[in-house]
Design a protein around this motif. Sequence first.
Motif, PDB file in Angstrom:
ATOM      1  N   VAL A  85       0.821  -1.205   0.000  1.00 48.12           N
ATOM      2  CA  VAL A  85       0.000   0.000   0.000  1.00 48.12           C
ATOM      3  C   VAL A  85       0.858   1.259   0.000  1.00 48.12           C
ATOM      4  O   VAL A  85       0.385   2.342  -0.317  1.00 48.12           O
ATOM      5  CB  VAL A  85      -0.992   0.038   1.187  1.00 48.12           C
ATOM      6  N   ALA A  86       2.114   1.137   0.361  1.00 49.32           N
ATOM      7  CA  ALA A  86       3.033   2.278   0.410  1.00 49.32           C
ATOM      8  C   ALA A  86       3.678   2.490  -0.959  1.00 49.32           C
ATOM      9  O   ALA A  86       3.664   1.615  -1.814  1.00 49.32           O
ATOM     10  CB  ALA A  86       4.125   2.013   1.451  1.00 49.32           C
ATOM     11  N   SER A  87       4.262   3.665  -1.126  1.00 47.81           N
ATOM     12  CA  SER A  87       5.058   3.925  -2.323  1.00 47.81           C
ATOM     13  C   SER A  87       6.394   3.217  -2.180  1.00 47.81           C
ATOM     14  O   SER A  87       6.843   2.916  -1.067  1.00 47.81           O
ATOM     15  CB  SER A  87       5.287   5.426  -2.489  1.00 47.81           C
ATOM     16  N   LEU A  88       7.033   2.957  -3.306  1.00 47.94           N
ATOM     17  CA  LEU A  88       8.367   2.376  -3.304  1.00 47.94           C
ATOM     18  C   LEU A  88       9.379   3.471  -2.995  1.00 47.94           C
ATOM     19  O   LEU A  88       9.080   4.656  -3.110  1.00 47.94           O
ATOM     20  CB  LEU A  88       8.666   1.761  -4.668  1.00 47.94           C
ATOM     21  N   LEU A  89      10.580   3.074  -2.614  1.00 43.31           N
ATOM     22  CA  LEU A  89      11.676   4.002  -2.379  1.00 43.31           C
ATOM     23  C   LEU A  89      12.876   3.514  -3.167  1.00 43.31           C
ATOM     24  O   LEU A  89      13.224   2.330  -3.093  1.00 43.31           O
ATOM     25  CB  LEU A  89      12.018   4.063  -0.883  1.00 43.31           C
ATOM     26  N   ILE A  90      13.501   4.411  -3.922  1.00 45.75           N
ATOM     27  CA  ILE A  90      14.706   4.060  -4.663  1.00 45.75           C
ATOM     28  C   ILE A  90      15.870   4.822  -4.071  1.00 45.75           C
ATOM     29  O   ILE A  90      15.825   6.049  -3.950  1.00 45.75           O
ATOM     30  CB  ILE A  90      14.569   4.387  -6.164  1.00 45.75           C
ATOM     31  N   VAL A  91      16.898   4.073  -3.665  1.00 46.79           N
ATOM     32  CA  VAL A  91      18.136   4.663  -3.151  1.00 46.79           C
ATOM     33  C   VAL A  91      19.282   3.921  -3.827  1.00 46.79           C
ATOM     34  O   VAL A  91      19.407   2.700  -3.681  1.00 46.79           O
ATOM     35  CB  VAL A  91      18.247   4.540  -1.614  1.00 46.79           C
ATOM     36  N   GLY A  92      20.093   4.667  -4.580  1.00 45.02           N
ATOM     37  CA  GLY A  92      21.196   4.028  -5.301  1.00 45.02           C
ATOM     38  C   GLY A  92      20.666   3.000  -6.279  1.00 45.02           C
ATOM     39  O   GLY A  92      19.772   3.288  -7.069  1.00 45.02           O
ATOM     40  N   ASP A  93      21.175   1.789  -6.192  1.00 42.50           N
ATOM     41  CA  ASP A  93      20.760   0.725  -7.097  1.00 42.50           C
ATOM     42  C   ASP A  93      19.703  -0.193  -6.493  1.00 42.50           C
ATOM     43  O   ASP A  93      19.448  -1.269  -7.033  1.00 42.50           O
ATOM     44  CB  ASP A  93      21.977  -0.114  -7.507  1.00 42.50           C
ATOM     45  N   GLN A  94      19.105   0.227  -5.363  1.00 40.86           N
ATOM     46  CA  GLN A  94      18.128  -0.635  -4.720  1.00 40.86           C
ATOM     47  C   GLN A  94      16.746   0.008  -4.680  1.00 40.86           C
ATOM     48  O   GLN A  94      16.600   1.215  -4.498  1.00 40.86           O
ATOM     49  CB  GLN A  94      18.583  -0.989  -3.301  1.00 40.86           C
ATOM     50  N   ILE A  95      15.745  -0.849  -4.834  1.00 38.81           N
ATOM     51  CA  ILE A  95      14.340  -0.455  -4.751  1.00 38.81           C
ATOM     52  C   ILE A  95      13.802  -1.086  -3.474  1.00 38.81           C
ATOM     53  O   ILE A  95      13.862  -2.308  -3.314  1.00 38.81           O
ATOM     54  CB  ILE A  95      13.557  -0.973  -5.971  1.00 38.81           C
ATOM     55  N   TYR A  96      13.304  -0.261  -2.564  1.00 33.24           N
ATOM     56  CA  TYR A  96      12.797  -0.756  -1.285  1.00 33.24           C
ATOM     57  C   TYR A  96      11.276  -0.850  -1.342  1.00 33.24           C
ATOM     58  O   TYR A  96      10.600   0.088  -1.763  1.00 33.24           O
ATOM     59  CB  TYR A  96      13.245   0.144  -0.143  1.00 33.24           C
ATOM     60  N   VAL A  97      10.772  -1.998  -0.892  1.00 34.11           N
ATOM     61  CA  VAL A  97       9.350  -2.296  -0.915  1.00 34.11           C
ATOM     62  C   VAL A  97       8.906  -2.583   0.515  1.00 34.11           C
ATOM     63  O   VAL A  97       9.455  -3.470   1.172  1.00 34.11           O
ATOM     64  CB  VAL A  97       9.059  -3.540  -1.791  1.00 34.11           C
ATOM     65  N   ALA A  98       7.913  -1.838   0.991  1.00 38.11           N
ATOM     66  CA  ALA A  98       7.324  -2.085   2.312  1.00 38.11           C
ATOM     67  C   ALA A  98       6.033  -2.859   2.097  1.00 38.11           C
ATOM     68  O   ALA A  98       5.061  -2.336   1.565  1.00 38.11           O
ATOM     69  CB  ALA A  98       7.052  -0.773   3.036  1.00 38.11           C
ATOM     70  N   SER A  99       6.041  -4.108   2.503  1.00 38.30           N
ATOM     71  CA  SER A  99       4.881  -4.974   2.342  1.00 38.30           C
ATOM     72  C   SER A  99       4.035  -4.915   3.596  1.00 38.30           C
ATOM     73  O   SER A  99       4.553  -5.012   4.706  1.00 38.30           O
ATOM     74  CB  SER A  99       5.349  -6.403   2.088  1.00 38.30           C
ATOM     75  N   GLU A 100       2.728  -4.768   3.397  1.00 37.92           N
ATOM     76  CA  GLU A 100       1.805  -4.714   4.534  1.00 37.92           C
ATOM     77  C   GLU A 100       2.018  -5.925   5.434  1.00 37.92           C
ATOM     78  O   GLU A 100       2.235  -5.793   6.621  1.00 37.92           O
ATOM     79  CB  GLU A 100       0.367  -4.676   4.030  1.00 37.92           C
ATOM     80  N   ALA A 101       1.947  -7.096   4.865  1.00 38.59           N
ATOM     81  CA  ALA A 101       2.160  -8.328   5.622  1.00 38.59           C
ATOM     82  C   ALA A 101       2.453  -9.460   4.655  1.00 38.59           C
ATOM     83  O   ALA A 101       1.740  -9.637   3.675  1.00 38.59           O
ATOM     84  CB  ALA A 101       0.945  -8.668   6.480  1.00 38.59           C
ATOM     85  N   ASP A 102       3.502 -10.204   4.928  1.00 44.79           N
ATOM     86  CA  ASP A 102       3.836 -11.364   4.116  1.00 44.79           C
ATOM     87  C   ASP A 102       2.738 -12.411   4.330  1.00 44.79           C
ATOM     88  O   ASP A 102       2.370 -12.695   5.469  1.00 44.79           O
ATOM     89  CB  ASP A 102       5.197 -11.918   4.541  1.00 44.79           C
ATOM     90  N   PRO A 103       2.200 -12.993   3.270  1.00 44.05           N
ATOM     91  CA  PRO A 103       1.109 -13.961   3.423  1.00 44.05           C
ATOM     92  C   PRO A 103       1.472 -15.185   4.268  1.00 44.05           C
ATOM     93  O   PRO A 103       0.618 -15.788   4.879  1.00 44.05           O
ATOM     94  CB  PRO A 103       0.784 -14.378   1.989  1.00 44.05           C
TER      95      PRO A 103
END
Length: 168
Positions: A85-103
């Motif tokens: 539900v959150a936006s992604l974050l890009i820092v350097g060569d990495q894309i950070y993903v905040a997942s609400e909850a892993d199934p």
Amino acid sequence: LGGAIPSSPAAGNDGAYVGSFASTIEFVKSNNEHKVITKVENRVWGSPIVDGKTLYYADLNGKVYSFDIASQNQNWAVQPAGSVVASLLIVGDQIYVASEADPTSALGTLVALNREGKTIWSKEVGGKLYTTPVASGDLILVAPYLADITLAAYDAQGKQAWTFTPAK
């Protein structure tokens, strides 16, 4: 646009990219023209991110997408964790993903992807993650909801640097 736009647009050349509850990414031009550039499996809650010639976004199914703006083709789609539900974050060569909850665990997960969509690391942080990760210096901060901690910081290798829990 066929559905609500729950997050901020991403600036593009002569317009903006928006994700919507219509499960689409659209390009809205400054002259009021708009077109669907791609469809996704579920609603897009977070803001798309323009990074050079690539557009990144995620849907509520937990899929993260990379889209080539010039060719109008999808580069890749991966599902590294649960609903996003959150936006992604890009820092350097990495894309950070905040997942609400892993199934598989029902815990919020912070995932680092490379630019090709491969998972570099994945960390369960407790609670659920609804907010966009934030870069602070060389750390990535996340704020889990309904967790023992209020804030956690991770380095680029996925090592937890510190956590914060306010006094009761």
